[in-house]
Design an enzyme around this catalytic site. Sequence first.
Site, PDB file in Angstrom:
ATOM      1  N   HIS B 322     120.957  42.255  -0.632  1.00  0.00           N
ATOM      2  CA  HIS B 322     121.846  41.116  -0.861  1.00  0.00           C
ATOM      3  C   HIS B 322     122.322  41.028  -2.309  1.00  0.00           C
ATOM      4  O   HIS B 322     123.398  40.504  -2.563  1.00  0.00           O
ATOM      5  CB  HIS B 322     121.158  39.811  -0.458  1.00  0.00           C
ATOM      6  N   GLY B 323     121.503  41.471  -3.239  1.00  0.00           N
ATOM      7  CA  GLY B 323     121.963  41.390  -4.617  1.00  0.00           C
ATOM      8  C   GLY B 323     120.979  42.002  -5.586  1.00  0.00           C
ATOM      9  O   GLY B 323     119.783  42.071  -5.323  1.00  0.00           O
TER      10      GLY B 323
END
Lengths: 314, 477
Positions: B322-323
């Site tokens: 996701h990041g």
Amino acid sequence: MTNLLLDDIRSDRNFKSSLFRIFLFGVLLFVLDYSVSVFLENGLKRYYGLGGDAAVVFVGHSHLMLALDKEIVEKKLDVRVAKYTRPGVNVYDRDVMLRHYFSSCTGRPRVVVYGIDPWLFTSDGLSVNSYKLFYPFMDNPWVDRYVHRESKDVFDYLGHKLFRSARFDVLLINAALRGYLGNWSNLKFGEIDRTGLKREIASGEYRRIRIEKENVRQFEHTLRFLADKHVTVILLNTPVYHLLTDVQPEKYSAAMELMRRVAARYPNVRLLDLSPGLARDSRYFFDAVHMNPYGQKRVTGLFSEAFDSLGIRH
Amino acid sequence: MLFNSFAYFVFLPLVVLLYFIFPQKWRNLILLVASCYFYMFFIPVYVLILGFTIVIDYFAGIYLEKFEGKQRRYFLIASIIANVGVLAFFKYYNFLNENLTVFLLSLGFHNPFPDLGIALPIGLSFHTFQAMSYTIEVYRGNQKAERNFLTYALYVMFFPQLVAGPIERPQNMLHQFYEKHRFSMDRVITGGKFIIWGLFKKVVIADRLAAYTNVVYGSPEQFGGTTHLLATFFFAFQIYCDFSGYSDIAIGSAHILGFRLMQNFNLPYFARSISDFWKRWHISLSTWFSDYLYKPMGGNRVPRYRWSINILTVFLVSGLWHGANWTYVIWGGLHGCYYLFEYIAGIIGRKTGLDRYLESSFLWKVVQNLYVFIAVLLAWVFFRARTVSDAFFIVFRMVTDFSSQLYLGSSAFETATSMALIFLLLVVQLFQYNGVAAIYFNASRIPRPFRWAGYAFTVILIGILGVSSEQFIYFQF
């Protein structure tokens, strides 16, 4: 090539019924859109007192909106008041608001209370694209022409002309509902955060007073319009918490002096400055420029007393 | 191009028209050109990065099929390295470099690697995962290698799902590019409904809630615990409406063209366990991780301690996907811990017989719903916060500070409107949960006039309450 698509359409047994369903949906959408927009527009008209026969009209932005209690003024002065105040409106918008009001009212007002403050001639910090504020009133020919002229493109204009619900937003729904409920109360409860304000001022994060020539010209343009209408104008300087003006005393004096000079040129214009007496008492303020309900009551009281002392016949 | 932009509502009908007026042999080319145009609306040059991995994976697929034995494995590894390498460079270089700097400084050394300030191409993570699913499936023999370069390129570039999924599998998508789709007004209506509902979730709910959460999470130290609770509650619905809204518009747009994309969300906040939540939230990603990471690691056919490590690994990698920030890693780790906690609680429940006793109780179901929601809410704090210290600060405030004044946003009415919209969403979802209202392509039991009035009302709400174009949150992944 288009034959392929036409063949698909011909072989689609549900095409006609689907098209009919889309048509019905369109009709339903149109009726709902129209009904919702009419409902909200009427609520707004009630809230702002548009299309009525008020003797006194308040025009200004959120400072004036929260500083004067329309109902108390109506009771004390025994007149009908229209309060056409909208957040963030600049001198140009106020001019449009006044012309809109005069183009829609059934009886001519005798007094216009025009909200002023030291930032009257400053553009920064107020609405940009402010023509959007007038979307809800596009049925009024005068406003329609104004929005048409100012719209960024034809889609912007037509989008709001055809899809009526898109003319409104949450703030306007709130105003419309308050219009139906007859509720003009100031709901900004609480007292100014002085420490926070001092911190902001110390770090240079405060709104600078600037005198911009275009805004002065526009202001005079509005005053001339009101003079032509033979209306008495009260320029009401609503209180500003002193820290915000103490930090820029020369500019504050210059702005106020300019307003006095301009006002003096028009015999129908009076300037009422309620700021000096209240500016040092934090109990009246929700923030540096907006009054809380307690402050509003005080300002309304002073305004009503001053209204009589100004010798205005109403 | 944003789905919630005016440009898209000119682009889509135009693409639909061109797609159906041209013969079959031109249609994939039209879609590919349209997809490139759609992607290049953001930053045009980034399409070259996608082009690079497309070429590699196309040839990798062919060679995977052509060769046998160890050589096949080398081609798969080469393809994975190329895909993960591109993703790692663009997404994780800055993150790894920053952490390396901190580590080396603590030892008294300077980091020799420069800060490149690389910007992540939009939707690269989605693109990479979809590309990898192709080569893995060809390697496994579940999918024939695609010989037509144009069709393969379209499989990973198809504009409705290009930048934020659903992450499709080749078995579901590739054959659809060979089907002859006929224009159907019924599909326009069904697809239109998906688009309306998706837009409503995005521009009316998600973007409205964003105005509040951005302020609170932007400077958490200025707000008290109750405000943080409300902001996190809002964020839970903001991210759901933002992402599921995107998926709905993607599914609806593809459906009009005759393509069927997989369901990506299935009422996740109605889940009664974390494992259930992950069967309902971002389904295309959780099944991807299940098929290509969890099962290859042994899945649940390994000793319990290995299984626990597998679960934690999958969730940690999911967080990192996701990041490039420790906040996402903690978010994933928290979900992994919840999963293991549930497993242990399940064993205790079965041994004591509590599960049979509670299973039929309505109250227990409500408690389970609440537990999942609160657990997910806590994890969202880490997902949304800018830094790990911000996240811990917010959690601390949420559980200790109840006396501070509640921040009501730009106006109390605005905040009340946001609450009312969440309530409206939950009412609709309750109907969907009980099978009364349609979800995905299921039939609805609501009479047609009410349904259509509902859609008309939704359009009106988009007109009145829609907030102007904010980018979709998942684009950044």
